[in-house]
Scaffold this motif. Structure first.
Motif, PDB file in Angstrom:
ATOM      1  N   ARG A  36       8.519  23.948  -0.110  1.00 33.03           N
ATOM      2  CA  ARG A  36       8.063  22.611   0.267  1.00 33.03           C
ATOM      3  C   ARG A  36       7.709  21.819  -0.993  1.00 33.03           C
ATOM      4  N   LEU A  37       7.507  20.521  -0.836  1.00 30.97           N
ATOM      5  CA  LEU A  37       7.214  19.626  -1.958  1.00 30.97           C
ATOM      6  C   LEU A  37       5.839  19.017  -1.799  1.00 30.97           C
ATOM      7  N   SER A  46       7.274   7.647  -3.512  1.00 31.01           N
ATOM      8  CA  SER A  46       7.978   8.427  -2.497  1.00 31.01           C
ATOM      9  C   SER A  46       9.000   9.317  -3.201  1.00 31.01           C
ATOM     10  N   ALA A  47       8.984  10.605  -2.894  1.00 30.30           N
ATOM     11  CA  ALA A  47       9.810  11.572  -3.632  1.00 30.30           C
ATOM     12  C   ALA A  47      10.636  12.432  -2.683  1.00 30.30           C
ATOM     13  N   ASP A  48      11.809  12.843  -3.177  1.00 21.84           N
ATOM     14  CA  ASP A  48      12.673  13.795  -2.479  1.00 21.84           C
ATOM     15  C   ASP A  48      12.784  15.067  -3.315  1.00 21.84           C
ATOM     16  N   LEU A  49      12.951  16.195  -2.643  1.00 21.57           N
ATOM     17  CA  LEU A  49      13.191  17.473  -3.325  1.00 21.57           C
ATOM     18  C   LEU A  49      14.606  17.930  -3.023  1.00 21.57           C
ATOM     19  N   PHE A  50      15.361  18.187  -4.092  1.00 22.81           N
ATOM     20  CA  PHE A  50      16.702  18.749  -3.964  1.00 22.81           C
ATOM     21  C   PHE A  50      16.727  20.114  -4.636  1.00 22.81           C
ATOM     22  N   VAL A  51      17.404  21.058  -4.012  1.00 24.55           N
ATOM     23  CA  VAL A  51      17.657  22.369  -4.602  1.00 24.55           C
ATOM     24  C   VAL A  51      19.166  22.559  -4.630  1.00 24.55           C
ATOM     25  N   GLN A  79      15.369  19.658  -8.343  1.00 18.04           N
ATOM     26  CA  GLN A  79      15.330  18.276  -8.814  1.00 18.04           C
ATOM     27  C   GLN A  79      14.356  17.462  -7.967  1.00 18.04           C
ATOM     28  N   ILE A  80      13.554  16.635  -8.654  1.00 23.08           N
ATOM     29  CA  ILE A  80      12.717  15.652  -7.983  1.00 23.08           C
ATOM     30  C   ILE A  80      13.407  14.305  -8.159  1.00 23.08           C
ATOM     31  N   ARG A  81      13.635  13.620  -7.050  1.00 22.05           N
ATOM     32  CA  ARG A  81      14.292  12.320  -7.103  1.00 22.05           C
ATOM     33  C   ARG A  81      13.407  11.256  -6.465  1.00 22.05           C
ATOM     34  N   SER A  82      13.489  10.072  -7.012  1.00 23.93           N
ATOM     35  CA  SER A  82      12.794   8.934  -6.416  1.00 23.93           C
ATOM     36  C   SER A  82      13.487   8.549  -5.119  1.00 23.93           C
TER      37      SER A  82
END
Length: 423
Positions: A36-37, A46-51, A79-82
Protein backbone atom coordinates in the motif's frame (compact mmCIF):
# COMPACT_ATOMS: atom_id res chain seq x y z
CA UNK A 1 16.66 12.62 -11.49
CA UNK A 2 18.19 14.07 -8.32
CA UNK A 3 20.58 11.73 -6.54
CA UNK A 4 18.43 11.86 -3.40
CA UNK A 5 15.55 10.34 -5.32
CA UNK A 6 17.69 7.42 -6.43
CA UNK A 7 18.68 6.65 -2.87
CA UNK A 8 15.17 6.35 -1.61
CA UNK A 9 15.05 3.20 0.49
CA UNK A 10 16.43 5.16 3.42
CA UNK A 11 14.79 3.07 6.07
CA UNK A 12 16.48 -0.14 4.92
CA UNK A 13 19.76 1.51 5.89
CA UNK A 14 18.77 3.64 8.84
CA UNK A 15 16.56 1.29 10.83
CA UNK A 16 17.45 -1.96 12.47
CA UNK A 17 16.78 -5.31 10.82
CA UNK A 18 14.55 -6.11 13.74
CA UNK A 19 12.40 -3.12 12.82
CA UNK A 20 11.96 -3.75 9.12
CA UNK A 21 13.35 -7.00 7.82
CA UNK A 22 12.06 -9.75 10.08
CA UNK A 23 8.74 -11.16 9.00
CA UNK A 24 6.91 -12.26 12.13
CA UNK A 25 3.38 -12.84 10.98
CA UNK A 26 1.36 -14.47 8.30
CA UNK A 27 0.02 -12.67 5.25
CA UNK A 28 -2.81 -15.04 4.36
CA UNK A 29 -2.90 -18.14 2.19
CA UNK A 30 -1.86 -16.41 -1.05
CA UNK A 31 1.79 -16.15 -2.10
CA UNK A 32 1.72 -12.49 -3.11
CA UNK A 33 3.15 -9.56 -1.21
CA UNK A 34 0.63 -6.99 -0.01
CA UNK A 35 1.56 -3.38 -0.78
CA UNK A 36 0.00 0.00 0.00
CA UNK A 37 1.00 3.67 -0.32
CA UNK A 38 1.25 6.27 2.42
CA UNK A 39 1.52 9.79 1.00
CA UNK A 40 3.40 11.63 3.75
CA UNK A 41 4.34 14.62 1.59
CA UNK A 42 2.28 17.79 1.98
CA UNK A 43 3.74 19.00 -1.34
CA UNK A 44 2.36 15.98 -3.20
CA UNK A 45 -1.37 16.70 -3.14
CA UNK A 46 -2.29 13.43 -4.83
CA UNK A 47 -0.02 10.45 -5.56
CA UNK A 48 -0.14 7.15 -7.44
CA UNK A 49 1.95 4.04 -6.74
CA UNK A 50 3.23 1.98 -9.65
CA UNK A 51 5.14 -1.29 -9.36
CA UNK A 52 6.84 -2.33 -12.61
CA UNK A 53 4.56 0.17 -14.41
CA UNK A 54 1.44 -1.48 -13.00
CA UNK A 55 -0.72 0.85 -10.89
CA UNK A 56 -1.32 -0.40 -7.34
CA UNK A 57 -2.69 2.77 -5.72
CA UNK A 58 -4.39 5.79 -7.25
CA UNK A 59 -5.03 9.40 -6.18
CA UNK A 60 -3.86 9.09 -2.58
CA UNK A 61 -4.21 12.47 -0.89
CA UNK A 62 -1.50 14.03 1.24
CA UNK A 63 -1.15 12.38 4.68
CA UNK A 64 -3.42 9.47 3.85
CA UNK A 65 -2.92 5.78 3.11
CA UNK A 66 -4.30 3.50 0.41
CA UNK A 67 -5.78 0.03 0.68
CA UNK A 68 -3.49 -2.95 0.13
CA UNK A 69 -3.00 -4.42 -3.31
CA UNK A 70 -1.45 -7.79 -4.16
CA UNK A 71 1.80 -8.02 -6.06
CA UNK A 72 3.98 -11.00 -6.92
CA UNK A 73 7.26 -11.18 -4.95
CA UNK A 74 10.74 -10.52 -6.28
CA UNK A 75 13.02 -7.67 -7.28
CA UNK A 76 10.85 -4.83 -8.55
CA UNK A 77 10.87 -1.15 -9.37
CA UNK A 78 8.62 1.19 -7.37
CA UNK A 79 7.52 4.53 -8.78
CA UNK A 80 5.66 7.41 -7.15
CA UNK A 81 3.80 9.51 -9.71
CA UNK A 82 1.89 12.74 -9.40
CA UNK A 83 -1.78 11.99 -9.97
CA UNK A 84 -2.31 15.27 -11.80
CA UNK A 85 0.17 14.99 -14.65
CA UNK A 86 1.48 11.44 -14.25
CA UNK A 87 5.07 12.62 -13.77
CA UNK A 88 7.36 10.23 -11.90
CA UNK A 89 8.60 12.11 -8.82
CA UNK A 90 10.48 9.24 -7.15
CA UNK A 91 11.68 5.79 -8.16
CA UNK A 92 13.45 3.04 -6.25
CA UNK A 93 14.21 -0.68 -6.43
CA UNK A 94 12.74 -3.08 -3.88
CA UNK A 95 12.69 -6.80 -3.17
CA UNK A 96 9.26 -7.94 -2.00
CA UNK A 97 8.74 -11.22 -0.15
CA UNK A 98 5.66 -13.36 -0.46
CA UNK A 99 3.01 -13.28 2.28
CA UNK A 100 4.49 -10.04 3.60
CA UNK A 101 2.89 -6.62 4.12
CA UNK A 102 4.57 -3.42 2.99
CA UNK A 103 3.81 0.30 3.13
CA UNK A 104 5.61 2.44 0.59
CA UNK A 105 5.97 5.91 2.12
CA UNK A 106 6.40 8.95 -0.13
CA UNK A 107 7.77 12.00 1.69
CA UNK A 108 9.72 15.21 1.21
CA UNK A 109 9.09 18.34 -0.81
CA UNK A 110 8.75 19.28 -4.45
CA UNK A 111 11.94 18.48 -6.33
CA UNK A 112 13.13 16.12 -3.60
CA UNK A 113 10.41 13.49 -3.09
CA UNK A 114 11.83 10.32 -1.54
CA UNK A 115 10.47 6.92 -0.58
CA UNK A 116 10.88 4.51 2.30
CA UNK A 117 9.67 0.92 2.50
CA UNK A 118 8.13 -0.20 5.78
CA UNK A 119 7.56 -3.90 6.44
CA UNK A 120 4.47 -4.44 8.59
CA UNK A 121 4.87 -7.90 10.05
CA UNK A 122 6.15 -7.10 13.51
CA UNK A 123 5.25 -9.63 16.20
CA UNK A 124 2.68 -8.19 18.58
CA UNK A 125 4.00 -7.32 22.06
CA UNK A 126 2.66 -9.01 25.21
CA UNK A 127 -0.56 -7.89 26.85
CA UNK A 128 -0.12 -4.58 28.66
CA UNK A 129 2.68 -3.49 26.36
CA UNK A 130 2.92 -1.70 23.03
CA UNK A 131 5.52 -1.26 20.28
CA UNK A 132 6.31 2.20 18.92
CA UNK A 133 8.65 3.42 16.20
CA UNK A 134 9.25 7.05 15.22
CA UNK A 135 10.28 7.97 11.66
CA UNK A 136 11.69 11.41 10.91
CA UNK A 137 10.35 11.96 7.40
CA UNK A 138 10.78 15.73 7.63
CA UNK A 139 14.36 16.06 6.30
CA UNK A 140 14.12 19.84 6.02
CA UNK A 141 13.54 20.05 9.80
CA UNK A 142 16.99 18.63 10.55
CA UNK A 143 17.89 16.19 13.32
CA UNK A 144 15.24 15.79 16.02
CA UNK A 145 14.84 14.44 19.54
CA UNK A 146 11.58 12.71 20.50
CA UNK A 147 10.26 12.47 24.07
CA UNK A 148 7.42 10.12 25.04
CA UNK A 149 6.37 10.97 28.59
CA UNK A 150 3.50 11.09 31.02
CA UNK A 151 1.12 13.94 30.06
CA UNK A 152 2.27 16.28 32.84
CA UNK A 153 5.99 15.42 32.83
CA UNK A 154 8.65 18.10 32.46
CA UNK A 155 11.33 17.72 29.81
CA UNK A 156 13.99 18.82 32.29
CA UNK A 157 16.15 15.75 32.77
CA UNK A 158 13.85 13.56 30.67
CA UNK A 159 15.39 10.76 28.60
CA UNK A 160 14.53 10.94 24.89
CA UNK A 161 12.69 8.04 23.29
CA UNK A 162 14.88 8.76 20.24
CA UNK A 163 17.72 11.25 19.91
CA UNK A 164 19.51 12.89 16.99
CA UNK A 165 17.02 11.36 14.57
CA UNK A 166 18.18 12.51 11.14
CA UNK A 167 15.87 13.12 8.22
CA UNK A 168 14.89 9.76 6.69
CA UNK A 169 15.91 7.80 9.80
CA UNK A 170 13.89 5.93 12.40
CA UNK A 171 14.16 4.78 15.98
CA UNK A 172 13.43 1.11 15.37
CA UNK A 173 10.51 -0.47 17.23
CA UNK A 174 10.78 -0.13 21.01
CA UNK A 175 8.51 -1.89 23.50
CA UNK A 176 6.99 0.05 26.38
CA UNK A 177 3.95 -0.15 28.63
CA UNK A 178 0.68 0.68 26.93
CA UNK A 179 -1.30 3.78 27.91
CA UNK A 180 -1.75 7.45 27.01
CA UNK A 181 1.36 9.57 26.53
CA UNK A 182 2.51 13.04 25.58
CA UNK A 183 4.91 13.24 22.65
CA UNK A 184 7.18 16.25 22.25
CA UNK A 185 9.57 16.69 19.35
CA UNK A 186 12.47 19.12 19.70
CA UNK A 187 15.59 20.11 17.86
CA UNK A 188 18.43 17.80 18.86
CA UNK A 189 19.93 18.77 22.22
CA UNK A 190 17.51 21.69 22.70
CA UNK A 191 14.40 21.04 24.76
CA UNK A 192 13.46 24.72 24.31
CA UNK A 193 13.25 24.24 20.51
CA UNK A 194 9.80 22.64 20.40
CA UNK A 195 8.68 21.43 16.97
CA UNK A 196 5.57 19.38 17.86
CA UNK A 197 3.56 18.73 21.02
CA UNK A 198 1.03 15.87 20.96
CA UNK A 199 -0.83 15.76 24.23
CA UNK A 200 -2.61 12.42 23.89
CA UNK A 201 -0.88 9.66 21.95
CA UNK A 202 -2.62 6.42 22.90
CA UNK A 203 -0.58 3.21 22.68
CA UNK A 204 -2.95 0.26 22.97
CA UNK A 205 -2.11 -3.05 24.58
CA UNK A 206 -0.65 -5.45 22.02
CA UNK A 207 -0.49 -2.78 19.31
CA UNK A 208 2.31 -1.92 16.89
CA UNK A 209 2.35 1.77 15.97
CA UNK A 210 4.56 3.94 13.77
CA UNK A 211 4.65 7.69 14.41
CA UNK A 212 5.63 9.44 11.18
CA UNK A 213 6.95 13.00 11.45
CA UNK A 214 6.28 15.07 8.33
CA UNK A 215 7.43 18.56 7.39
CA UNK A 216 5.47 21.75 7.94
CA UNK A 217 5.29 24.35 5.17
CA UNK A 218 7.73 26.67 6.93
CA UNK A 219 10.42 24.00 7.19
CA UNK A 220 10.91 24.05 10.98
CA UNK A 221 7.74 22.80 12.66
CA UNK A 222 6.64 19.23 12.00
CA UNK A 223 3.34 17.36 11.85
CA UNK A 224 2.60 13.88 13.14
CA UNK A 225 0.83 10.91 11.58
CA UNK A 226 0.20 7.62 13.36
CA UNK A 227 0.14 4.44 11.31
CA UNK A 228 -1.24 1.28 12.90
CA UNK A 229 0.40 -1.90 11.64
CA UNK A 230 -1.79 -3.05 8.73
CA UNK A 231 -4.31 -0.48 9.94
CA UNK A 232 -5.37 3.11 9.46
CA UNK A 233 -3.36 6.31 9.29
CA UNK A 234 -4.45 9.15 11.57
CA UNK A 235 -3.26 12.72 11.03
CA UNK A 236 -1.91 14.51 14.09
CA UNK A 237 -1.38 17.98 12.64
CA UNK A 238 0.58 20.62 14.50
CA UNK A 239 -1.90 23.41 15.35
CA UNK A 240 0.82 26.03 15.73
CA UNK A 241 2.55 28.49 13.41
CA UNK A 242 5.74 30.49 13.97
CA UNK A 243 5.45 34.28 13.65
CA UNK A 244 7.80 37.19 14.21
CA UNK A 245 7.00 40.89 14.38
CA UNK A 246 9.31 43.28 12.51
CA UNK A 247 8.92 47.02 13.08
CA UNK A 248 10.64 48.70 10.13
CA UNK A 249 9.92 52.34 11.00
CA UNK A 250 12.74 54.70 12.00
CA UNK A 251 12.29 55.23 15.73
CA UNK A 252 9.63 54.72 18.38
CA UNK A 253 8.74 52.04 20.91
CA UNK A 254 6.85 48.96 19.81
CA UNK A 255 4.82 46.35 21.67
CA UNK A 256 3.14 43.43 19.95
CA UNK A 257 1.24 40.33 20.99
CA UNK A 258 -1.07 37.62 19.70
CA UNK A 259 -3.29 36.47 22.52
CA UNK A 260 -1.01 35.79 25.48
CA UNK A 261 2.09 35.39 23.29
CA UNK A 262 4.36 38.44 23.42
CA UNK A 263 6.13 39.22 20.14
CA UNK A 264 7.84 42.53 21.06
CA UNK A 265 8.04 44.25 24.43
CA UNK A 266 8.72 48.01 24.37
CA UNK A 267 11.36 47.44 21.70
CA UNK A 268 13.11 50.36 20.03
CA UNK A 269 12.33 50.47 16.30
CA UNK A 270 13.58 49.47 13.85
CA UNK A 271 13.65 45.98 15.34
CA UNK A 272 13.34 42.35 14.25
CA UNK A 273 11.56 40.08 16.71
CA UNK A 274 12.28 36.40 17.19
CA UNK A 275 9.99 33.67 15.92
CA UNK A 276 7.31 32.78 18.46
CA UNK A 277 4.82 29.92 18.26
CA UNK A 278 1.16 30.94 18.24
CA UNK A 279 -2.02 29.04 17.33
CA UNK A 280 -2.36 29.10 13.55
CA UNK A 281 -6.04 29.90 14.04
CA UNK A 282 -5.17 33.21 15.75
CA UNK A 283 -6.97 36.10 14.07
CA UNK A 284 -5.78 39.30 15.78
CA UNK A 285 -2.49 41.11 16.36
CA UNK A 286 -2.40 43.75 19.10
CA UNK A 287 0.28 46.42 18.67
CA UNK A 288 1.26 49.59 20.47
CA UNK A 289 3.39 52.17 18.62
CA UNK A 290 4.54 54.97 20.89
CA UNK A 291 1.54 54.28 23.10
CA UNK A 292 -1.00 54.19 20.25
CA UNK A 293 -2.71 50.82 20.51
CA UNK A 294 -4.23 49.06 17.51
CA UNK A 295 -5.84 45.65 17.00
CA UNK A 296 -5.26 44.33 13.50
CA UNK A 297 -6.98 41.41 11.81
CA UNK A 298 -4.68 38.63 10.64
CA UNK A 299 -5.31 36.55 7.51
CA UNK A 300 -5.63 32.79 7.83
CA UNK A 301 -2.31 31.14 8.63
CA UNK A 302 -1.31 27.61 7.69
CA UNK A 303 -0.55 25.31 10.61
CA UNK A 304 3.15 24.45 10.55
CA UNK A 305 4.00 27.63 8.62
CA UNK A 306 6.41 30.51 9.30
CA UNK A 307 5.34 34.16 8.98
CA UNK A 308 6.85 37.65 9.20
CA UNK A 309 4.47 40.38 10.38
CA UNK A 310 5.97 43.57 8.94
CA UNK A 311 4.98 46.96 10.37
CA UNK A 312 6.15 49.93 8.31
CA UNK A 313 5.40 53.59 7.90
CA UNK A 314 4.68 56.30 10.49
CA UNK A 315 3.43 55.16 13.89
CA UNK A 316 0.18 57.06 13.39
CA UNK A 317 -0.64 55.20 10.15
CA UNK A 318 1.54 52.09 10.15
CA UNK A 319 0.81 49.40 7.59
CA UNK A 320 0.87 45.68 8.40
CA UNK A 321 2.09 43.22 5.75
CA UNK A 322 1.90 39.47 6.44
CA UNK A 323 4.65 37.59 4.61
CA UNK A 324 4.86 33.82 4.28
CA UNK A 325 8.39 32.63 5.05
CA UNK A 326 9.90 29.58 3.38
CA UNK A 327 12.66 28.52 5.73
CA UNK A 328 13.31 25.20 4.04
CA UNK A 329 16.89 24.60 2.90
CA UNK A 330 17.29 24.44 -0.89
CA UNK A 331 16.40 21.12 -2.49
CA UNK A 332 19.65 21.07 -4.45
CA UNK A 333 22.94 20.33 -2.67
CA UNK A 334 25.56 23.08 -2.61
CA UNK A 335 22.97 25.86 -2.68
CA UNK A 336 21.79 28.52 -0.24
CA UNK A 337 18.50 30.38 -0.11
CA UNK A 338 18.59 34.20 0.06
CA UNK A 339 15.67 36.63 0.23
CA UNK A 340 15.03 40.30 0.98
CA UNK A 341 12.18 41.78 3.05
CA UNK A 342 11.51 45.39 2.03
CA UNK A 343 10.42 47.59 4.93
CA UNK A 344 11.14 50.81 3.05
CA UNK A 345 8.78 53.09 1.13
CA UNK A 346 10.51 52.54 -2.24
CA UNK A 347 11.17 49.47 -4.41
CA UNK A 348 14.59 47.85 -3.99
CA UNK A 349 16.64 45.20 -5.79
CA UNK A 350 18.79 42.40 -4.38
CA UNK A 351 22.07 41.57 -6.11
CA UNK A 352 24.48 38.71 -5.48
CA UNK A 353 28.03 38.71 -6.89
CA UNK A 354 27.16 41.44 -9.39
CA UNK A 355 24.10 39.59 -10.70
CA UNK A 356 20.47 40.52 -9.95
CA UNK A 357 18.74 37.97 -7.73
CA UNK A 358 15.43 39.80 -7.26
CA UNK A 359 14.49 43.11 -8.83
CA UNK A 360 11.91 45.77 -8.00
CA UNK A 361 10.78 44.28 -4.68
CA UNK A 362 7.84 46.42 -3.68
CA UNK A 363 7.46 48.04 -0.24
CA UNK A 364 6.05 45.47 2.17
CA UNK A 365 7.03 42.53 -0.04
CA UNK A 366 9.80 39.91 -0.16
CA UNK A 367 11.81 38.40 -2.99
CA UNK A 368 14.90 36.32 -3.63
CA UNK A 369 16.09 32.95 -4.83
CA UNK A 370 18.80 30.31 -4.51
CA UNK A 371 22.52 30.92 -5.02
CA UNK A 372 25.60 28.77 -5.22
CA UNK A 373 27.08 28.40 -1.75
CA UNK A 374 30.23 30.41 -1.10
CA UNK A 375 32.22 31.73 1.85
CA UNK A 376 32.66 35.20 0.33
CA UNK A 377 30.33 37.04 -2.02
CA UNK A 378 29.36 40.62 -2.75
CA UNK A 379 25.79 41.26 -1.66
CA UNK A 380 24.18 44.62 -2.43
CA UNK A 381 20.74 46.16 -2.08
CA UNK A 382 20.05 49.00 -4.47
CA UNK A 383 17.24 51.50 -4.99
CA UNK A 384 15.46 50.21 -8.07
CA UNK A 385 14.77 53.63 -9.57
CA UNK A 386 18.22 55.16 -9.07
CA UNK A 387 20.49 52.11 -8.57
CA UNK A 388 21.94 53.82 -5.52
CA UNK A 389 23.53 51.36 -3.07
CA UNK A 390 21.46 51.19 0.13
CA UNK A 391 23.29 48.28 1.74
CA UNK A 392 26.48 46.39 0.95
CA UNK A 393 27.98 43.18 2.34
CA UNK A 394 31.42 42.85 0.68
CA UNK A 395 32.21 39.37 2.10
CA UNK A 396 28.87 37.68 2.56
CA UNK A 397 29.04 33.97 3.46
CA UNK A 398 26.18 31.95 1.96
CA UNK A 399 26.83 28.48 3.34
CA UNK A 400 25.42 25.31 1.80
CA UNK A 401 21.86 24.53 2.95
CA UNK A 402 21.67 27.94 4.63
CA UNK A 403 18.61 30.20 4.56
CA UNK A 404 19.23 33.95 4.87
CA UNK A 405 17.02 37.05 5.02
CA UNK A 406 18.12 40.63 4.38
CA UNK A 407 15.78 43.11 6.06
CA UNK A 408 15.72 46.70 4.79
CA UNK A 409 14.62 48.87 7.69
CA UNK A 410 14.27 52.55 8.62
CA UNK A 411 13.19 55.51 6.55
CA UNK A 412 14.37 56.02 2.98
CA UNK A 413 16.87 58.61 4.18
CA UNK A 414 18.13 56.36 6.98
CA UNK A 415 17.80 52.96 5.33
CA UNK A 416 19.94 50.14 6.66
CA UNK A 417 20.14 46.44 6.02
CA UNK A 418 20.20 43.69 8.62
CA UNK A 419 21.01 40.07 7.70
CA UNK A 420 19.56 37.13 9.61
CA UNK A 421 20.49 33.51 9.17
CA UNK A 422 17.27 31.54 9.52
CA UNK A 423 18.75 28.01 9.18
Amino acid sequence: MHSQNRNTLTLWLSLSCAALLVACGGGGSHKDARVRLLNASADLSSADLFVENGKLASSIAARSVSAYADRGPGGLSLQIRSSGDGATVASSPATLKDQTHYTVIAYGRTGAIRTSLLQEDQEAPPSGQSKLMVLNLAPEAGALDVFVTAPDASLAGATPFATNLAGGAGSGYLTRNSGSFRVRVTGTGRTDDLRLDLADLKLDSGAVTTLVLTGGSGGVLVHGLTLAQRGEAVRRDNPMARVRLVAAMAGGRVDGSIGERKLLDAAAAPVIGDYTQVPAAASALRTSLDGQETVRTLPAMTAGGDYTLLLRGPASSATLDVLTDKNRPPAQAGQARLRLVNGLAQPVSLNFNYSPLAGAISPGAAGGGTVTATTSALLTVTATQSAAALHTEPSFAALADGVYTVFMLGGDGTARGVVRRER
